[in-house]
Design an enzyme around this catalytic site. Sequence first.
Site, PDB file in Angstrom:
ATOM      1  N   ASP A  36       0.833  -1.206   0.000  1.00 10.84           N
ATOM      2  CA  ASP A  36       0.000   0.000   0.000  1.00 10.84           C
ATOM      3  C   ASP A  36       0.868   1.258   0.000  1.00 10.84           C
ATOM      4  O   ASP A  36       1.946   1.269   0.600  1.00 10.84           O
ATOM      5  CB  ASP A  36      -0.895  -0.026   1.254  1.00 10.84           C
ATOM      6  CG  ASP A  36      -2.049   0.953   1.160  1.00 10.84           C
ATOM      7  OD1 ASP A  36      -2.332   1.453   0.052  1.00 10.84           O
ATOM      8  OD2 ASP A  36      -2.658   1.227   2.202  1.00 10.84           O
ATOM      9  N   GLY A  37       0.378   2.285  -0.670  1.00 11.78           N
ATOM     10  CA  GLY A  37       1.039   3.598  -0.609  1.00 11.78           C
ATOM     11  C   GLY A  37       1.655   4.060  -1.922  1.00 11.78           C
ATOM     12  O   GLY A  37       2.308   5.106  -1.961  1.00 11.78           O
ATOM     13  N   GLY A  39       0.128   5.268  -4.575  1.00  9.24           N
ATOM     14  CA  GLY A  39      -0.507   6.511  -5.019  1.00  9.24           C
ATOM     15  C   GLY A  39       0.025   7.709  -4.248  1.00  9.24           C
ATOM     16  O   GLY A  39       0.354   8.751  -4.836  1.00  9.24           O
ATOM     17  N   SER A  81      -7.300  -6.030  -5.554  1.00 14.19           N
ATOM     18  CA  SER A  81      -8.408  -6.638  -4.805  1.00 14.19           C
ATOM     19  C   SER A  81      -9.694  -6.619  -5.630  1.00 14.19           C
ATOM     20  O   SER A  81      -9.798  -5.886  -6.625  1.00 14.19           O
ATOM     21  CB  SER A  81      -8.635  -5.886  -3.489  1.00 14.19           C
ATOM     22  OG  SER A  81      -9.377  -4.706  -3.717  1.00 14.19           O
ATOM     23  N   THR A  82     -10.666  -7.408  -5.179  1.00 15.41           N
ATOM     24  CA  THR A  82     -11.967  -7.421  -5.864  1.00 15.41           C
ATOM     25  C   THR A  82     -12.645  -6.052  -5.751  1.00 15.41           C
ATOM     26  O   THR A  82     -13.584  -5.773  -6.508  1.00 15.41           O
ATOM     27  CB  THR A  82     -12.892  -8.505  -5.255  1.00 15.41           C
ATOM     28  OG1 THR A  82     -12.801  -8.444  -3.824  1.00 15.41           O
ATOM     29  CG2 THR A  82     -12.508  -9.895  -5.709  1.00 15.41           C
ATOM     30  N   ASN A  84     -10.755  -3.210  -5.973  1.00  8.67           N
ATOM     31  CA  ASN A  84      -9.949  -2.213  -6.685  1.00  8.67           C
ATOM     32  C   ASN A  84     -10.510  -1.855  -8.061  1.00  8.67           C
ATOM     33  O   ASN A  84     -10.048  -0.886  -8.689  1.00  8.67           O
ATOM     34  CB  ASN A  84      -8.489  -2.685  -6.803  1.00  8.67           C
ATOM     35  CG  ASN A  84      -7.727  -2.649  -5.492  1.00  8.67           C
ATOM     36  OD1 ASN A  84      -6.775  -3.396  -5.290  1.00  8.67           O
ATOM     37  ND2 ASN A  84      -8.126  -1.772  -4.571  1.00  8.67           N
ATOM     38  N   TRP A  85     -11.532  -2.584  -8.516  1.00 13.72           N
ATOM     39  CA  TRP A  85     -12.202  -2.188  -9.771  1.00 13.72           C
ATOM     40  C   TRP A  85     -12.871  -0.831  -9.610  1.00 13.72           C
ATOM     41  O   TRP A  85     -13.229  -0.190 -10.593  1.00 13.72           O
ATOM     42  CB  TRP A  85     -13.241  -3.238 -10.194  1.00 13.72           C
ATOM     43  CG  TRP A  85     -12.642  -4.591 -10.457  1.00 13.72           C
ATOM     44  CD1 TRP A  85     -12.685  -5.677  -9.633  1.00 13.72           C
ATOM     45  CD2 TRP A  85     -11.912  -5.005 -11.612  1.00 13.72           C
ATOM     46  NE1 TRP A  85     -12.011  -6.734 -10.199  1.00 13.72           N
ATOM     47  CE2 TRP A  85     -11.539  -6.351 -11.415  1.00 13.72           C
ATOM     48  CE3 TRP A  85     -11.530  -4.369 -12.803  1.00 13.72           C
ATOM     49  CZ2 TRP A  85     -10.809  -7.071 -12.351  1.00 13.72           C
ATOM     50  CZ3 TRP A  85     -10.802  -5.087 -13.744  1.00 13.72           C
ATOM     51  CH2 TRP A  85     -10.454  -6.419 -13.512  1.00 13.72           C
ATOM     52  N   ARG A 201       1.762  -4.621   6.408  1.00 10.57           N
ATOM     53  CA  ARG A 201       1.076  -3.626   5.579  1.00 10.57           C
ATOM     54  C   ARG A 201       1.868  -2.326   5.645  1.00 10.57           C
ATOM     55  O   ARG A 201       2.198  -1.845   6.730  1.00 10.57           O
ATOM     56  CB  ARG A 201      -0.354  -3.377   6.036  1.00 10.57           C
ATOM     57  CG  ARG A 201      -1.027  -2.324   5.132  1.00 10.57           C
ATOM     58  CD  ARG A 201      -2.507  -2.156   5.366  1.00 10.57           C
ATOM     59  NE  ARG A 201      -3.057  -1.227   4.378  1.00 10.57           N
ATOM     60  CZ  ARG A 201      -4.278  -1.290   3.875  1.00 10.57           C
ATOM     61  NH1 ARG A 201      -5.099  -2.232   4.274  1.00 10.57           N
ATOM     62  NH2 ARG A 201      -4.696  -0.421   2.979  1.00 10.57           N
ATOM     63  N   ARG A 207      -5.229  -1.643   8.584  1.00  8.73           N
ATOM     64  CA  ARG A 207      -6.397  -2.480   8.316  1.00  8.73           C
ATOM     65  C   ARG A 207      -6.035  -3.610   7.359  1.00  8.73           C
ATOM     66  O   ARG A 207      -4.988  -3.601   6.720  1.00  8.73           O
ATOM     67  CB  ARG A 207      -7.575  -1.661   7.806  1.00  8.73           C
ATOM     68  CG  ARG A 207      -7.300  -0.806   6.610  1.00  8.73           C
ATOM     69  CD  ARG A 207      -8.544  -0.068   6.125  1.00  8.73           C
ATOM     70  NE  ARG A 207      -8.171   0.734   4.976  1.00  8.73           N
ATOM     71  CZ  ARG A 207      -7.832   2.019   5.043  1.00  8.73           C
ATOM     72  NH1 ARG A 207      -7.867   2.654   6.183  1.00  8.73           N
ATOM     73  NH2 ARG A 207      -7.442   2.666   3.962  1.00  8.73           N
ATOM     74  N   SER A 209      -8.295  -4.827   4.844  1.00  8.84           N
ATOM     75  CA  SER A 209      -8.818  -4.564   3.492  1.00  8.84           C
ATOM     76  C   SER A 209      -9.148  -5.850   2.718  1.00  8.84           C
ATOM     77  O   SER A 209      -8.742  -6.001   1.565  1.00  8.84           O
ATOM     78  CB  SER A 209      -7.851  -3.685   2.690  1.00  8.84           C
ATOM     79  OG  SER A 209      -7.664  -2.450   3.330  1.00  8.84           O
TER      80      SER A 209
END
Length: 255
Positions: A36-37, A39, A81-82, A84-85, A201, A207, A209
Amino acid sequence: MGFEPADVSGGPRRDVLTATDVAPDPIPVHVACVMDGNGRWAARRGLPRTEGHAAGEAALLDAVEGALDLRIPWITMYAFSTENWRRPADEVRYLMGFNESLLVRRRDELHEKGVRIRFAGRRDWRVPRRVLRRMDESTALTKHNRRCTLTMAFNYGGRAEIVDAVRKLVADGIPPNKINEKAIRSRLYFPDQPDPDLVVRTSGEHRISNFLLWQLAYSELVFDDVLWPDFRRTHLFEAVRHYQRRQRRYGGVTQ
Ligand code: FPP
Protein backbone atom coordinates in the site's frame (compact mmCIF):
# COMPACT_ATOMS: atom_id res chain seq x y z
CA MET A 1 6.84 0.66 12.67
CA GLY A 2 3.59 -0.50 14.15
CA PHE A 3 3.16 0.06 17.82
CA GLU A 4 6.70 -0.74 18.80
CA PRO A 5 9.92 1.24 18.55
CA ALA A 6 11.56 0.88 15.17
CA ASP A 7 14.77 -0.61 16.56
CA VAL A 8 15.53 -2.90 19.44
CA SER A 9 17.92 -1.15 21.80
CA GLY A 10 21.48 -1.51 20.68
CA GLY A 11 20.35 -3.14 17.44
CA PRO A 12 21.45 -2.02 14.00
CA ARG A 13 19.63 0.85 12.27
CA ARG A 14 16.84 -0.34 10.05
CA ASP A 15 18.40 1.07 6.88
CA VAL A 16 21.39 -1.21 7.31
CA LEU A 17 19.67 -4.41 8.41
CA THR A 18 20.85 -7.49 6.57
CA ALA A 19 19.69 -11.08 6.75
CA THR A 20 22.37 -11.80 9.34
CA ASP A 21 20.72 -9.27 11.69
CA VAL A 22 17.69 -11.57 11.83
CA ALA A 23 17.86 -14.44 14.32
CA PRO A 24 17.69 -17.82 12.57
CA ASP A 25 14.66 -18.88 14.59
CA PRO A 26 11.74 -18.47 14.40
CA ILE A 27 11.57 -17.53 10.72
CA PRO A 28 7.96 -17.14 9.54
CA VAL A 29 6.95 -19.87 7.12
CA HIS A 30 4.53 -17.59 5.29
CA VAL A 31 4.68 -13.80 5.01
CA ALA A 32 1.87 -11.85 3.33
CA CYS A 33 2.22 -8.20 2.29
CA VAL A 34 -0.30 -5.47 1.57
CA MET A 35 1.59 -3.31 -0.91
CA ASP A 36 0.00 0.00 0.00
CA GLY A 37 1.04 3.60 -0.61
CA ASN A 38 1.99 3.73 -4.28
CA GLY A 39 -0.51 6.51 -5.02
CA ARG A 40 0.66 8.65 -2.10
CA TRP A 41 4.30 8.09 -3.03
CA ALA A 42 3.56 9.42 -6.52
CA ALA A 43 1.40 12.33 -5.29
CA ARG A 44 4.22 13.52 -3.02
CA ARG A 45 6.39 13.80 -6.10
CA GLY A 46 3.73 15.45 -8.26
CA LEU A 47 3.52 12.31 -10.40
CA PRO A 48 0.46 10.36 -11.60
CA ARG A 49 -0.57 7.44 -9.37
CA THR A 50 0.51 5.00 -12.06
CA GLU A 51 4.14 6.10 -11.59
CA GLY A 52 3.82 4.96 -8.00
CA HIS A 53 2.76 1.49 -9.12
CA ALA A 54 5.67 1.38 -11.57
CA ALA A 55 8.05 2.29 -8.74
CA GLY A 56 6.47 -0.45 -6.61
CA GLU A 57 7.93 -3.12 -8.88
CA ALA A 58 11.45 -2.73 -7.45
CA ALA A 59 10.00 -3.02 -3.94
CA LEU A 60 8.18 -6.23 -4.84
CA LEU A 61 11.29 -7.80 -6.31
CA ASP A 62 13.47 -6.75 -3.37
CA ALA A 63 10.93 -8.13 -0.90
CA VAL A 64 11.07 -11.48 -2.71
CA GLU A 65 14.89 -11.37 -2.57
CA GLY A 66 14.63 -10.69 1.15
CA ALA A 67 12.33 -13.68 1.58
CA LEU A 68 14.88 -15.83 -0.26
CA ASP A 69 17.69 -14.44 1.94
CA LEU A 70 15.75 -15.52 5.04
CA ARG A 71 14.62 -18.81 3.48
CA ILE A 72 10.97 -17.91 3.86
CA PRO A 73 9.21 -20.55 1.76
CA TRP A 74 5.86 -18.79 1.18
CA ILE A 75 5.22 -15.17 0.35
CA THR A 76 1.90 -13.67 -0.74
CA MET A 77 1.52 -10.20 -2.25
CA TYR A 78 -1.78 -8.33 -2.49
CA ALA A 79 -1.65 -6.90 -6.00
CA PHE A 80 -5.28 -6.17 -6.87
CA SER A 81 -8.41 -6.64 -4.80
CA THR A 82 -11.97 -7.42 -5.86
CA GLU A 83 -12.74 -3.87 -4.68
CA ASN A 84 -9.95 -2.21 -6.68
CA TRP A 85 -12.20 -2.19 -9.77
CA ARG A 86 -13.69 0.90 -8.10
CA ARG A 87 -10.54 2.84 -8.84
CA PRO A 88 -10.50 5.25 -11.81
CA ALA A 89 -10.81 3.37 -15.12
CA ASP A 90 -7.42 4.66 -16.31
CA GLU A 91 -5.69 3.31 -13.22
CA VAL A 92 -7.43 -0.08 -13.50
CA ARG A 93 -6.42 -0.32 -17.15
CA TYR A 94 -2.86 0.60 -16.23
CA LEU A 95 -2.74 -2.00 -13.44
CA MET A 96 -3.94 -4.79 -15.76
CA GLY A 97 -1.27 -3.95 -18.34
CA PHE A 98 1.34 -3.39 -15.64
CA ASN A 99 0.76 -6.78 -14.04
CA GLU A 100 0.93 -8.42 -17.45
CA SER A 101 4.18 -6.69 -18.42
CA LEU A 102 5.68 -7.29 -14.98
CA LEU A 103 5.15 -11.02 -15.46
CA VAL A 104 6.67 -10.98 -18.92
CA ARG A 105 9.69 -8.98 -17.76
CA ARG A 106 10.29 -10.75 -14.44
CA ARG A 107 9.15 -14.35 -14.70
CA ASP A 108 12.45 -15.72 -16.09
CA GLU A 109 14.41 -13.99 -13.33
CA LEU A 110 12.06 -15.36 -10.67
CA HIS A 111 12.20 -18.81 -12.27
CA GLU A 112 16.00 -18.79 -12.21
CA LYS A 113 15.89 -17.99 -8.51
CA GLY A 114 13.69 -21.02 -7.86
CA VAL A 115 10.47 -19.12 -7.21
CA ARG A 116 7.13 -20.76 -7.96
CA ILE A 117 4.55 -18.18 -9.07
CA ARG A 118 0.85 -18.68 -8.40
CA PHE A 119 -2.22 -16.46 -8.49
CA ALA A 120 -5.04 -16.35 -5.98
CA GLY A 121 -8.26 -14.68 -7.00
CA ARG A 122 -11.24 -14.78 -9.31
CA ARG A 123 -10.66 -15.35 -12.98
CA ASP A 124 -13.75 -13.44 -13.98
CA TRP A 125 -14.63 -11.64 -17.21
CA ARG A 126 -13.14 -8.38 -15.98
CA VAL A 127 -9.59 -9.72 -16.06
CA PRO A 128 -8.36 -9.37 -19.66
CA ARG A 129 -7.68 -12.66 -21.40
CA ARG A 130 -4.10 -11.73 -22.24
CA VAL A 131 -3.42 -11.11 -18.53
CA LEU A 132 -4.84 -14.53 -17.65
CA ARG A 133 -2.64 -16.04 -20.37
CA ARG A 134 0.51 -14.47 -18.86
CA MET A 135 -0.52 -15.66 -15.43
CA ASP A 136 -0.97 -19.21 -16.71
CA GLU A 137 2.37 -19.10 -18.56
CA SER A 138 4.19 -17.92 -15.42
CA THR A 139 2.54 -20.60 -13.31
CA ALA A 140 3.38 -23.32 -15.85
CA LEU A 141 6.99 -22.15 -16.22
CA THR A 142 7.67 -22.14 -12.48
CA LYS A 143 5.45 -24.96 -11.26
CA HIS A 144 8.29 -27.27 -10.22
CA ASN A 145 10.18 -24.63 -8.21
CA ARG A 146 10.17 -25.19 -4.47
CA ARG A 147 12.61 -22.66 -3.01
CA CYS A 148 9.82 -20.16 -2.45
CA THR A 149 6.20 -19.88 -3.55
CA LEU A 150 5.16 -16.36 -4.51
CA THR A 151 1.39 -16.03 -4.58
CA MET A 152 0.08 -12.91 -6.23
CA ALA A 153 -3.37 -12.10 -4.89
CA PHE A 154 -4.95 -10.68 -8.01
CA ASN A 155 -8.64 -9.87 -8.33
CA TYR A 156 -8.60 -11.35 -4.86
CA GLY A 157 -11.03 -10.76 -2.01
CA GLY A 158 -11.11 -12.63 1.28
CA ARG A 159 -14.90 -12.62 1.31
CA ALA A 160 -15.05 -13.74 -2.32
CA GLU A 161 -12.71 -16.64 -1.47
CA ILE A 162 -15.02 -17.75 1.36
CA VAL A 163 -18.07 -17.37 -0.90
CA ASP A 164 -16.31 -19.49 -3.54
CA ALA A 165 -15.52 -22.13 -0.91
CA VAL A 166 -19.16 -22.24 0.17
CA ARG A 167 -20.24 -22.61 -3.45
CA LYS A 168 -17.87 -25.59 -3.77
CA LEU A 169 -19.32 -27.14 -0.59
CA VAL A 170 -22.80 -26.90 -2.08
CA ALA A 171 -21.64 -28.13 -5.50
CA ASP A 172 -19.93 -31.10 -3.78
CA GLY A 173 -23.22 -31.91 -2.04
CA ILE A 174 -21.74 -31.67 1.48
CA PRO A 175 -24.53 -32.02 4.08
CA PRO A 176 -24.66 -29.45 6.93
CA ASN A 177 -23.44 -31.92 9.56
CA LYS A 178 -20.27 -32.55 7.52
CA ILE A 179 -19.38 -28.86 7.19
CA ASN A 180 -16.47 -28.03 9.45
CA GLU A 181 -13.28 -25.97 9.28
CA LYS A 182 -11.43 -28.72 7.44
CA ALA A 183 -14.17 -28.92 4.79
CA ILE A 184 -14.00 -25.16 4.24
CA ARG A 185 -10.20 -24.93 4.29
CA SER A 186 -9.88 -27.68 1.72
CA ARG A 187 -12.00 -25.56 -0.66
CA LEU A 188 -9.99 -22.34 -0.36
CA TYR A 189 -7.95 -21.28 -3.40
CA PHE A 190 -4.74 -22.95 -2.15
CA PRO A 191 -5.46 -25.50 0.59
CA ASP A 192 -1.79 -26.57 0.58
CA GLN A 193 -0.63 -23.12 1.63
CA PRO A 194 0.06 -22.61 5.35
CA ASP A 195 -1.69 -19.65 6.99
CA PRO A 196 0.48 -16.51 7.08
CA ASP A 197 2.54 -16.20 10.25
CA LEU A 198 3.21 -12.56 9.53
CA VAL A 199 1.34 -9.87 7.61
CA VAL A 200 3.08 -6.63 6.72
CA ARG A 201 1.08 -3.63 5.58
CA THR A 202 2.89 -0.52 4.43
CA SER A 203 1.88 3.17 4.27
CA GLY A 204 0.70 3.54 7.87
CA GLU A 205 -2.81 2.19 7.32
CA HIS A 206 -3.88 -0.24 10.03
CA ARG A 207 -6.40 -2.48 8.32
CA ILE A 208 -6.77 -5.78 6.51
CA SER A 209 -8.82 -4.56 3.49
CA ASN A 210 -10.39 -7.95 2.70
CA PHE A 211 -7.05 -9.80 2.53
CA LEU A 212 -6.93 -13.53 3.39
CA LEU A 213 -9.78 -13.25 5.92
CA TRP A 214 -9.92 -16.96 6.72
CA GLN A 215 -6.17 -17.45 6.83
CA LEU A 216 -5.27 -14.44 9.01
CA ALA A 217 -7.10 -15.75 12.12
CA TYR A 218 -3.87 -15.99 14.15
CA SER A 219 -1.37 -14.10 12.02
CA GLU A 220 0.91 -11.50 13.57
CA LEU A 221 0.34 -8.06 12.06
CA VAL A 222 3.08 -5.49 11.51
CA PHE A 223 2.26 -2.04 10.16
CA ASP A 224 5.01 0.06 8.67
CA ASP A 225 4.77 3.74 7.73
CA VAL A 226 7.00 3.29 4.69
CA LEU A 227 5.21 3.77 1.37
CA TRP A 228 5.37 0.64 -0.77
CA PRO A 229 7.74 1.98 -3.49
CA ASP A 230 10.30 2.70 -0.73
CA PHE A 231 9.96 -0.78 0.80
CA ARG A 232 13.13 -2.86 0.63
CA ARG A 233 14.24 -6.14 2.15
CA THR A 234 15.55 -4.27 5.20
CA HIS A 235 11.91 -3.44 6.05
CA LEU A 236 11.04 -7.12 5.72
CA PHE A 237 13.94 -8.02 8.00
CA GLU A 238 12.75 -5.50 10.55
CA ALA A 239 9.19 -6.86 10.36
CA VAL A 240 10.54 -10.37 10.98
CA ARG A 241 12.46 -9.09 14.00
CA HIS A 242 9.20 -7.67 15.36
CA TYR A 243 7.54 -11.01 14.67
CA GLN A 244 10.28 -12.79 16.60
CA ARG A 245 9.41 -10.77 19.71
CA ARG A 246 5.73 -11.63 19.61
CA GLN A 247 4.20 -14.34 21.78
CA ARG A 248 1.76 -16.47 19.84
CA ARG A 249 -0.86 -18.09 22.01
CA TYR A 250 -3.58 -19.23 19.59
CA GLY A 251 -6.16 -18.64 22.30
CA GLY A 252 -4.21 -20.65 24.87
CA VAL A 253 -1.79 -19.47 27.53
CA THR A 254 1.92 -18.76 27.40
CA GLN A 255 4.10 -21.37 29.09
C1 FPP B 1 -5.35 -2.86 -0.16
O1 FPP B 1 -5.74 -1.57 -0.03
C2 FPP B 1 -4.15 -2.86 -0.97
C3 FPP B 1 -4.04 -3.58 -2.09
C4 FPP B 1 -5.10 -4.45 -2.59
C5 FPP B 1 -2.79 -3.49 -2.83
C6 FPP B 1 -3.00 -2.78 -4.11
C7 FPP B 1 -1.69 -2.68 -4.79
C8 FPP B 1 -1.55 -2.23 -6.02
C9 FPP B 1 -2.73 -1.81 -6.80
C10 FPP B 1 -0.22 -2.08 -6.63
C11 FPP B 1 0.38 -3.38 -7.02
C12 FPP B 1 1.79 -3.12 -7.18
C13 FPP B 1 2.67 -3.96 -7.75
C14 FPP B 1 4.08 -3.59 -7.76
C15 FPP B 1 2.25 -5.24 -8.40
P1 FPP B 1 -6.98 -0.99 -0.79
O2 FPP B 1 -6.59 0.35 -1.29
O3 FPP B 1 -7.50 -1.96 -1.79
O4 FPP B 1 -8.04 -0.89 0.39
P2 FPP B 1 -8.36 0.33 1.35
O5 FPP B 1 -9.27 1.22 0.58
O6 FPP B 1 -8.98 -0.33 2.54
O7 FPP B 1 -7.05 0.99 1.70
